[in-house]
Design a protein around this motif. Structure first.
Motif, PDB file in Angstrom:
ATOM      1  N   ALA A 246      21.324  84.580  47.725  1.00  0.00           N
ATOM      2  CA  ALA A 246      22.095  83.351  47.136  1.00  0.00           C
ATOM      3  C   ALA A 246      21.934  83.613  45.307  1.00  0.00           C
ATOM      4  CB  ALA A 246      21.805  82.048  47.681  1.00  0.00           C
ATOM      5  N   ASN A 247      20.793  83.771  45.024  1.00  0.00           N
ATOM      6  CA  ASN A 247      20.625  83.892  43.548  1.00  0.00           C
ATOM      7  C   ASN A 247      21.360  85.181  43.078  1.00  0.00           C
ATOM      8  OD1 ASN A 247      19.337  82.747  41.090  1.00  0.00           O
ATOM      9  ND2 ASN A 247      17.962  84.602  41.288  1.00  0.00           N
ATOM     10  N   LEU A 248      21.329  86.248  43.667  1.00  0.00           N
ATOM     11  CA  LEU A 248      21.885  87.460  42.990  1.00  0.00           C
ATOM     12  C   LEU A 248      23.291  87.138  43.245  1.00  0.00           C
ATOM     13  CD1 LEU A 248      21.841  89.846  42.154  1.00  0.00           C
ATOM     14  CD2 LEU A 248      21.711  91.063  44.205  1.00  0.00           C
ATOM     15  N   LEU A 249      23.908  86.524  44.033  1.00  0.00           N
ATOM     16  CA  LEU A 249      25.425  86.322  44.093  1.00  0.00           C
ATOM     17  C   LEU A 249      25.671  85.360  43.078  1.00  0.00           C
ATOM     18  CD1 LEU A 249      25.802  86.062  48.024  1.00  0.00           C
ATOM     19  CD2 LEU A 249      26.888  87.501  46.568  1.00  0.00           C
ATOM     20  N   ILE A 250      24.993  84.444  42.689  1.00  0.00           N
ATOM     21  CA  ILE A 250      25.337  83.391  41.363  1.00  0.00           C
ATOM     22  C   ILE A 250      25.634  84.102  40.102  1.00  0.00           C
ATOM     23  CG2 ILE A 250      24.769  81.382  40.118  1.00  0.00           C
ATOM     24  CD1 ILE A 250      23.461  80.289  42.726  1.00  0.00           C
ATOM     25  N   HIS A 251      24.492  85.064  39.870  1.00  0.00           N
ATOM     26  CA  HIS A 251      24.649  85.876  38.888  1.00  0.00           C
ATOM     27  C   HIS A 251      25.627  86.773  38.946  1.00  0.00           C
ATOM     28  CE1 HIS A 251      20.707  84.917  36.622  1.00  0.00           C
ATOM     29  NE2 HIS A 251      20.246  84.315  38.131  1.00  0.00           N
ATOM     30  N   LEU A 252      25.810  87.564  39.876  1.00  0.00           N
ATOM     31  CA  LEU A 252      27.116  88.558  39.998  1.00  0.00           C
ATOM     32  C   LEU A 252      28.441  87.682  39.783  1.00  0.00           C
ATOM     33  CD1 LEU A 252      26.348  90.442  43.256  1.00  0.00           C
ATOM     34  CD2 LEU A 252      25.693  90.896  40.947  1.00  0.00           C
ATOM     35  N   ASP A 253      28.656  86.513  40.216  1.00  0.00           N
ATOM     36  CA  ASP A 253      29.855  85.563  39.830  1.00  0.00           C
ATOM     37  C   ASP A 253      29.956  85.578  38.367  1.00  0.00           C
ATOM     38  OD1 ASP A 253      30.352  85.581  42.401  1.00  0.00           O
ATOM     39  OD2 ASP A 253      29.866  83.461  42.723  1.00  0.00           O
ATOM     40  N   ARG A 254      28.797  85.169  37.794  1.00  0.00           N
ATOM     41  CA  ARG A 254      28.560  84.966  36.304  1.00  0.00           C
ATOM     42  C   ARG A 254      28.860  86.208  35.289  1.00  0.00           C
ATOM     43  NH1 ARG A 254      25.030  79.476  35.911  1.00  0.00           N
ATOM     44  NH2 ARG A 254      26.138  78.194  37.573  1.00  0.00           N
ATOM     45  N   ARG A 255      28.120  86.920  35.817  1.00  0.00           N
ATOM     46  CA  ARG A 255      28.036  88.260  34.784  1.00  0.00           C
ATOM     47  C   ARG A 255      29.483  89.131  34.871  1.00  0.00           C
ATOM     48  NH1 ARG A 255      28.753  91.669  32.158  1.00  0.00           N
ATOM     49  NH2 ARG A 255      27.420  93.334  31.299  1.00  0.00           N
ATOM     50  N   TRP A 256      30.039  89.064  36.133  1.00  0.00           N
ATOM     51  CA  TRP A 256      31.303  90.056  36.119  1.00  0.00           C
ATOM     52  C   TRP A 256      32.409  89.014  36.868  1.00  0.00           C
ATOM     53  CZ3 TRP A 256      26.548  92.123  37.610  1.00  0.00           C
ATOM     54  CH2 TRP A 256      25.955  93.238  36.941  1.00  0.00           C
ATOM     55  N   PRO A 257      32.920  88.017  35.952  1.00  0.00           N
ATOM     56  CA  PRO A 257      33.864  87.113  36.480  1.00  0.00           C
ATOM     57  C   PRO A 257      35.160  87.779  36.607  1.00  0.00           C
ATOM     58  CG  PRO A 257      33.533  86.668  34.218  1.00  0.00           C
ATOM     59  CD  PRO A 257      32.383  87.826  34.571  1.00  0.00           C
ATOM     60  N   GLY A 258      35.807  87.308  37.625  1.00  0.00           N
ATOM     61  CA  GLY A 258      37.158  88.112  38.109  1.00  0.00           C
ATOM     62  C   GLY A 258      36.793  89.156  39.017  1.00  0.00           C
ATOM     63  N   HIS A 259      35.594  89.509  39.254  1.00  0.00           N
ATOM     64  CA  HIS A 259      35.044  90.681  40.268  1.00  0.00           C
ATOM     65  C   HIS A 259      34.360  90.181  41.293  1.00  0.00           C
ATOM     66  CE1 HIS A 259      36.953  93.662  37.195  1.00  0.00           C
ATOM     67  NE2 HIS A 259      36.571  92.851  36.430  1.00  0.00           N
ATOM     68  N   GLN A 260      34.500  88.941  41.427  1.00  0.00           N
ATOM     69  CA  GLN A 260      33.566  88.226  42.501  1.00  0.00           C
ATOM     70  C   GLN A 260      33.599  88.824  43.728  1.00  0.00           C
ATOM     71  OE1 GLN A 260      35.236  86.471  40.366  1.00  0.00           O
ATOM     72  NE2 GLN A 260      34.222  84.611  39.807  1.00  0.00           N
ATOM     73  N   ALA A 261      34.710  89.085  44.129  1.00  0.00           N
ATOM     74  CA  ALA A 261      34.963  89.566  45.701  1.00  0.00           C
ATOM     75  C   ALA A 261      34.570  90.767  45.716  1.00  0.00           C
ATOM     76  CB  ALA A 261      36.475  89.224  45.765  1.00  0.00           C
ATOM     77  N   ASP A 262      34.826  91.689  44.817  1.00  0.00           N
ATOM     78  CA  ASP A 262      34.519  93.421  44.893  1.00  0.00           C
ATOM     79  C   ASP A 262      33.146  93.499  44.961  1.00  0.00           C
ATOM     80  OD1 ASP A 262      37.292  93.972  45.420  1.00  0.00           O
ATOM     81  OD2 ASP A 262      37.366  94.599  43.107  1.00  0.00           O
ATOM     82  N   CYS A 263      32.423  92.618  44.046  1.00  0.00           N
ATOM     83  CA  CYS A 263      30.935  92.536  44.014  1.00  0.00           C
ATOM     84  C   CYS A 263      30.108  92.158  45.396  1.00  0.00           C
ATOM     85  CB  CYS A 263      30.620  91.741  42.732  1.00  0.00           C
ATOM     86  SG  CYS A 263      30.812  92.501  41.059  1.00  0.00           S
ATOM     87  N   THR A 264      30.631  91.057  45.569  1.00  0.00           N
ATOM     88  CA  THR A 264      30.149  90.449  47.063  1.00  0.00           C
ATOM     89  C   THR A 264      30.263  91.425  48.260  1.00  0.00           C
ATOM     90  OG1 THR A 264      30.485  88.333  46.188  1.00  0.00           O
ATOM     91  CG2 THR A 264      30.056  88.624  48.657  1.00  0.00           C
TER      92      THR A 264
END
Length: 332
Positions: A246-264
Motif C-alpha cells: 500500500a505504501n509503495l502504491l501511494i508513492h507510485l501514484d504520486r511519482r508517476w502521475p498518469g501512469h498509475q494503472a501501468d505501474c500497478t
C-alpha cells in the motif's frame, strides 16, 4: 584504541571518525579537506553521509555510507542487518532481494557503516518500459520478502502484528497528538482513526504477519541486472504484507502521475496474481493507514494545515474504494 567520541561531536564528525576507525583503506576520504557528502536524514533523527573519491568536478563516487544515530542504536541495527541478509540469502527463489553489506560499527555504537547499493534508484527512472520492467522486478523481490516468516525476527519485533503496534512504531507524532495539536482538524483525525480501526477489526486483524520492510518507496529501491537492493531497514518488523504494498502504491501514484494503472499492473505481475488477489481487499485500509501516517509526518515537519487535511481526505477516499488496487493520490 581511539578515545570515545565527545558527546558534543556533530554527526558529520562522528561519521568521519568512524570511517577512519573502521575502514582504514578509505582514510583519505575522511580528510577534513575532502569532507563527506551529506545524503540526508530519516524520521528517527539519523543522519547519513557518503564517503568516496571526488573527481575534478567535485562529484563523489561513494564507496561507503555512514549512518549516525541519535543514540547508541547502530550496534543493534548492524546485528539485525546481518541476520536479515543471512535469511534472505539462504532463500533460493530466483528473485534476488539484496541488503547492502554492513561493514561495521564505531566503538560508541553511534555510527553504522554500510556498502553502497547496486544499480539505479527506482525514483530516477522515467515512465516507460524500463520503469515497468523494474517494477515487475520489484514486485518479485517483495514477494520473496513476504514469504519470509516473522519468526526470523526477535520477540520484540514480532509484537508488531496488531494495528496499534504499527501505529506506535511508524507514526510520529501519534495520531492522538496530531488531533490535540491541530485543532481545526481534530474531528477529521478522530474520524479517520475510528474508520481505520473499524475496517481493520472487521476483516483484517487475522491477516498473517510476515517479515516486512514497512517503509518501501522508490528512493529506497535500487534496480540492477543482479536484482533489487533495498536500503534503510530501521523500521523492518512483522506486518501484513499489504502494509508494504500500500505504501509503495501511494508513492507510485504520486511519482508517476498518469501512469498509475501501468505501474500497478507491472508491480502486481511481479508480485504474483495469486498472492496479490489474497491481499487485494486489505490494501485500502493500509492505504488509509499510510495517508494518516503522512499526515502525522507533515505536521511534524511543519507543513501547512492544508497539506495535512489533504492526506486525511485521501485516507477517507482510500477507505471508500475497498475493491480498487489503485487510488488517486493527493498532490505532493
Amino acid at each position: 584504541m581511539n578515545a570515545p567520541v565527545h558527546p558534543s561531536a556533530s554527526p558529520r564528525e562522528i561519521a568521519t571518525r568512524a570511517v577512519r576507525e573502521l575502514y582504514g583503506p578509505l582514510d583519505q576520504m575522511a580528510d577534513p579537506r575532502n569532507a563527506p557528502i551529506e545524503v540526508g536524514g530519516v524520521a528517527s533523527g539519523s543522519a547519513v553521509f557518503g564517503f568516496g573519491d571526488r573527481d575534478a568536478n567535485g562529484v563523489v563516487s561513494v564507496k561507503v555510507y555512514a549512518k549516525v544515530y541519535p543514540d547508541r542504536g547502530a550496534s543493534a541495527q548492524h546485528a539485525r542487518l546481518l541476520r536479515l541478509r543471512h535469511v534472505l540469502q539462504t532463500q533460493d527463489t530466483g528473485h534476488p532481494l539484496h541488503i547492502p553489506q554492513p561493514l561495521g560499527v564505531d566503538q560508541d555504537g553511534r555510527c553504522l557503516l554500510q556498502a553502497p547499493a547496486r544499480g539505479q534508484l527506482l525514483s530516477d527512472l522515467p515512465a516507460g518500459p524500463k520503469l515497468l520492467a523494474a517494477l515487475s522486478q520489484t514486485g518479485a523481490a517483495l514477494a520473496r520478502l513476504h514469504r519470509t516468516p516473522a519468526s526470523v525476527l526477535g520477540h520484540a519485533e514480532r509484537s508488531g502484528e496488531r494495528l496499534h503496534d504499527q501505529i506506535d512504531a511508524l507514526m510520529r507524532p501519534q495520531p492522538d497528538t496530531l488531533a490535540r495539536q491541530c485543532a481545526p482538524l481534530t474531528a477529521l483525525v478522530r474520524q479517520v482513526q475510528t474508520d481505520i480501526a473499524r475496517r481493520h477489526e472487521d476483516g483484517h486483524r487475522s491477516a498473517p504477519a510476515t517479515l516486512a520492510h514497512r517503509d518501501v518507496h522508490p528512493r529506497q529501491l535500487f534496480v540492477s541486472p543482479q536484482g533489487i537492493d533495498l536500503i534503510d531497514w530501521d523500521l523492518a518488523g512483522a506486518a501484513d504484507p499489504a502494509l508494504d504494498l500500500a505504501n509503495l502504491l501511494i508513492h507510485l501514484d504520486r511519482r508517476w502521475p498518469g501512469h498509475q494503472a501501468d505501474c500497478t499492473a507491472a508491480l502486481c505481475e511481479g508480485y504474483g496474481a495469486e498472492r496479490m488477489a489474497a491481499l487485494r481487499e486489505r490494501l485500502p485500509v493500509w492505504r488509509a493507514f499510510h495517508h494518516l501516517r503522512r499526515a502525522c509526518k507533515s505536521h511534524r515537519l511543519g507543513a501547512e494545515p492544508a497539506r495535512i487535511h489533504a492526506e486525511l481526505l485521501a485516507a477517507q477516499q482510500a477507505l471508500a474504494t475497498p475493491s480498487r488496487v489503485t487510488n488517486p493520490g493527493v498532490p505532493t
